[in-house]
Design an enzyme around this catalytic site. Structure first.
Site, mmCIF file in Angstrom:
data_model
loop_
_atom_site.group_PDB
_atom_site.id
_atom_site.type_symbol
_atom_site.label_atom_id
_atom_site.label_comp_id
_atom_site.label_asym_id
_atom_site.label_seq_id
_atom_site.Cartn_x
_atom_site.Cartn_y
_atom_site.Cartn_z
ATOM 1 N N ARG A 140 106.272 7.714 97.171
ATOM 2 C CA ARG A 140 106.691 7.436 98.556
ATOM 3 C C ARG A 140 108.198 7.239 98.659
ATOM 4 N NH1 ARG A 140 101.892 3.072 99.438
ATOM 5 N NH2 ARG A 140 102.914 2.333 97.537
ATOM 6 N N TYR A 149 94.726 4.177 73.908
ATOM 7 C CA TYR A 149 94.425 3.762 72.542
ATOM 8 C C TYR A 149 93.698 4.857 71.768
ATOM 9 C CZ TYR A 149 96.164 -0.887 71.713
ATOM 10 O OH TYR A 149 96.998 -1.930 71.443
ATOM 11 N N HIS A 154 89.819 -0.498 75.576
ATOM 12 C CA HIS A 154 90.472 -0.182 74.301
ATOM 13 C C HIS A 154 89.599 -0.542 73.093
ATOM 14 C CE1 HIS A 154 93.843 0.612 76.726
ATOM 15 N NE2 HIS A 154 94.475 -0.543 76.645
ATOM 16 N N ARG A 213 95.441 -0.709 60.160
ATOM 17 C CA ARG A 213 96.405 -1.293 61.085
ATOM 18 C C ARG A 213 96.869 -0.212 62.066
ATOM 19 N NH1 ARG A 213 99.874 -4.304 57.770
ATOM 20 N NH2 ARG A 213 101.368 -2.606 57.588
ATOM 21 N N LYS A 223 91.641 -3.928 50.034
ATOM 22 C CA LYS A 223 91.834 -5.083 49.154
ATOM 23 C C LYS A 223 90.806 -5.030 48.025
ATOM 24 C CE LYS A 223 93.738 -8.127 52.713
ATOM 25 N NZ LYS A 223 93.642 -9.447 53.371
#
Length: 604
Positions: free
Chosen positions: A157, A291, A352, A487, A497
């Protein structure tokens, strides 16, 4: 003949192969893969052009040997696609969208015809457009991923000239770190393709004016149009109506990218879907969840299905729990008014994190086709137990002084009511009722104003039965369990681990990481999620976009909980700005004999 794009590092080969295969069966009599016979292509094309000619004369058309029309339910089976206008008619019944799209680019003699893509960013003056969409489009152009002929239009606009739009956009553009030498040249070339049109969102006349401008740039080429709705959801339908009636393509495809939130609950989401489908078919609608475009989320299926070491372990037999964690180290900061209307559950968890969970837990799809993958995600969502209030903890951050700096609480924001009960933190335990995941808790946690910024998936495996070395770990057996950490952001990494003997004469065990650190392994900068999703939308690849039945299933899980929280006016537990969140989240995890894996995340 499929749309031809330059070689693009971001494009997925399966997506391109799927797109090239998708149109052939829709021509009536299929053309086999690898059939280079121009005669087969010509015959299919001739049938199509005869149909379109009749359509343009206003008569009813039935394609030769039409494929069976699939109801537009958005569930499972391959949907029919866009109602693209062809002068006085629409796409002939029985033709899939990809068949229609690609046939539009083939002449009666089988020769190719140039096409162009017009990308219109509706809400071009907003933050999302400036910070994400325009930079993503430039990055795609910079990498050679956009078609030869394309135009970018901003629509809003605000009164603005083309030059003013280009000046605004230029301030947010950056180049890839490894290719800066021609950055300024590329920017100039890209900005020359950017234009602006001011108009009201509910005005067909203004969109008709936009249509005229688009046609001037498209010329005689086949026109494909993509609209990105970077606007509040309450005006989605106005824009879709006007764009569909006054500014859709006359001889190519028209697609619309819709940003979340997709409603506030199951009812409002269903109403929005019904409204969109008054003017669009399901596979014209690209519901974006950025995501799903993140590198590590897209790598989930690769990690699992292309590595023999993981797939046999991906079940209740070996996995003790799965944690999906989202944390931000800042508050609402100016978005309080918007956020207070939705809260952390609607803003983060219902879309997500739930999408990540569905991708993580789904069964092996029959192929990498979009519908096959989305079918498996829907099965996961429909197999989940309804979320109970007893399995949820909500919180809200309060002011806190740290290091001599006072950080304001959520209700200190002038745009937030002082008595607001909107949660800025939520933790939940979810369960999937199927043979693979029965009894495995999936713990979600999302919050603002926490101690760190991080999004990760943590997979904690079961204890080793009769572990010979359990004496070396004392009574804390959790220290001896393996954990896979994905991650997602920031500083993308995948690490496992494991237990390892410390070098020396004694028997001392240590917990070590087998680490794939993306920044160390790959020199190339990871593309922004919006880049991947935008090029997928241009290419017609729907794998990373949300289908309507996925949306229905997701809202079905969270709507009863949200209504209970709001009707009972359950007060959130307060937690200090910059802390680890409410104490109740730790009790929730302990209820299922789980310890949050991010408690010592700074050390890893």
């Amino acid at each position: 003949m499929a749309v031809s794009f330059p070689k693009c590092p971001s494009s997925s080969l399966p997506a391109i192969q799927a797109r090239n295969r998708a149109w052939a069966p829709s021509l009536g009599s299929p053309i086999q893969a690898g059939d280079s016979s121009k005669g087969a292509l010509f015959e299919a094309t001739k049938r199509y052009h005869l149909s379109v000619s009749a359509s343009n004369r206003g008569s009813a058309v039935t394609p030769v040997e039409p494929s069976k029309k699939v109801e537009d339910s958005g569930a499972g089976t391959k949907p029919t696609d866009l109602p693209i206008k062809v002068e006085n008619g629409t796409r002939p019944a029985g033709f899939s969208s990809e068949g229609f799209q690609n046939l539009q680019q083939v002449g009666p003699d089988g020769s190719g015809s140039e096409s162009t893509v017009s990308i219109t960013v509706v809400g071009a003056s907003g933050d999302l457009a400036k910070k994400k969409i325009f930079p993503a489009l430039f990055a795609l152009y910079y990498e050679g991923c956009l078609p030869k002929h394309f135009t970018v239009f901003g629509y809003a606009r605000s009164k603005m000239t083309d030059a003013e739009l280009r000046d605004m956009v230029s301030r947010t553009l950056t180049c890839r770190i490894d290719q800066r030498e021609n950055c300024s040249v590329k920017m100039e070339e890209f900005l020359k393709r950017c234009f602006y049109h001011a108009g009201q969102y509910d005005s067909e006349a203004h969109f008709a004016d936009l249509d005229k401008k688009l046609k001037q740039h498209e010329g005689s080429r086949i026109s494909n149009r993509l609209y990105y709705l970077s606007i509040p959801p309450n005006i989605f339908l106005d824009v879709v109506k006007c764009a569909s009636l006054a500014a859709s393509s006359g001889n190519g495809w028209t697609r619309v990218i819709v940003e979340k939130p997709f409603g506030r609950d199951a009812e409002s989401s269903a109403a929005l879907t019904r409204g969109l489908k008054q003017y669009l078919h399901e596979d014209q609608i690209f519901r974006i969840d950025h995501y799903l475009g993140k590198e590590l989320v897209e790598n989930l299926s690769v990690l699992r299905f292309s590595n023999l070491v993981f797939e046999p372990l991906w079940s209740r037999q070996y996995i003790r729990n799965v944690q999906i964690i989202f944390s931000e180290d800042f508050g609402t900061e100016g978005r309080g008014g918007y956020f207070d209307h939705y809260g952390i559950i609607r803003d983060i968890m219902q879309n997500h994190l739930l999408q990540i969970m569905a991708l993580f837990a789904m069964e092996t799809p029959t192929s990498l086709e979009a519908e096959d993958i989305r079918n498996e995600k829907v099965k996961v969502l429909r197999s989940m137990k309804p979320l109970q209030a007893d399995d949820v903890v909500i919180g809200q951050y309060k002011s806190h002084t740290r290091g001599g700096v006072m950080y304001p609480g959520y209700t200190d924001d002038n745009t937030v009511p002082s008595n607001s009960l909107t949660p800025t933190f939520a933790a939940a335990a979810l369960f999937i009722n199927n043979a693979r995941w029965d009894g495995v808790p999936f713990l979600m946690k999302a919050g603002k104003a926490l101690h760190t910024k991080r999004t990760e998936i943590r997979v904690q495996f079961r204890h080793v039965p009769g572990n010979l070395y359990k004496g070396c770990f004392g009574t804390d057996l959790d220290r001896a369990t393996n954990e896979l950490v994905i991650r997602v952001q920031p500083d993308e990494a995948i690490y496992l681990k494991i237990n390892n003997k410390v070098p020396g004469l004694g028997m001392r065990l240590d917990r070590s990481n087998l680490n794939l650190h993306y920044a160390a392994r790959y020199s190339k900068e990871i593309p922004d999620a919006y880049e991947r999703l935008l090029i997928d939308a241009v290419e017609g690849e729907r794998r990373l976009f949300i289908r309507s039945d996925e949306l229905d299933a997701a809202w079905g899980l969270f709507t009863p909980l949200l209504k209970e929280l709001e009707e009972r006016r359950i007060a959130p537990e307060l937690y200090p700005y910059g802390s680890r969140g409410p104490v109740g989240a730790h009790y929730l995890a302990a209820k299922y004999n789980v310890r949050w894996g991010d408690l010592g995340a700074e050390l890893h």
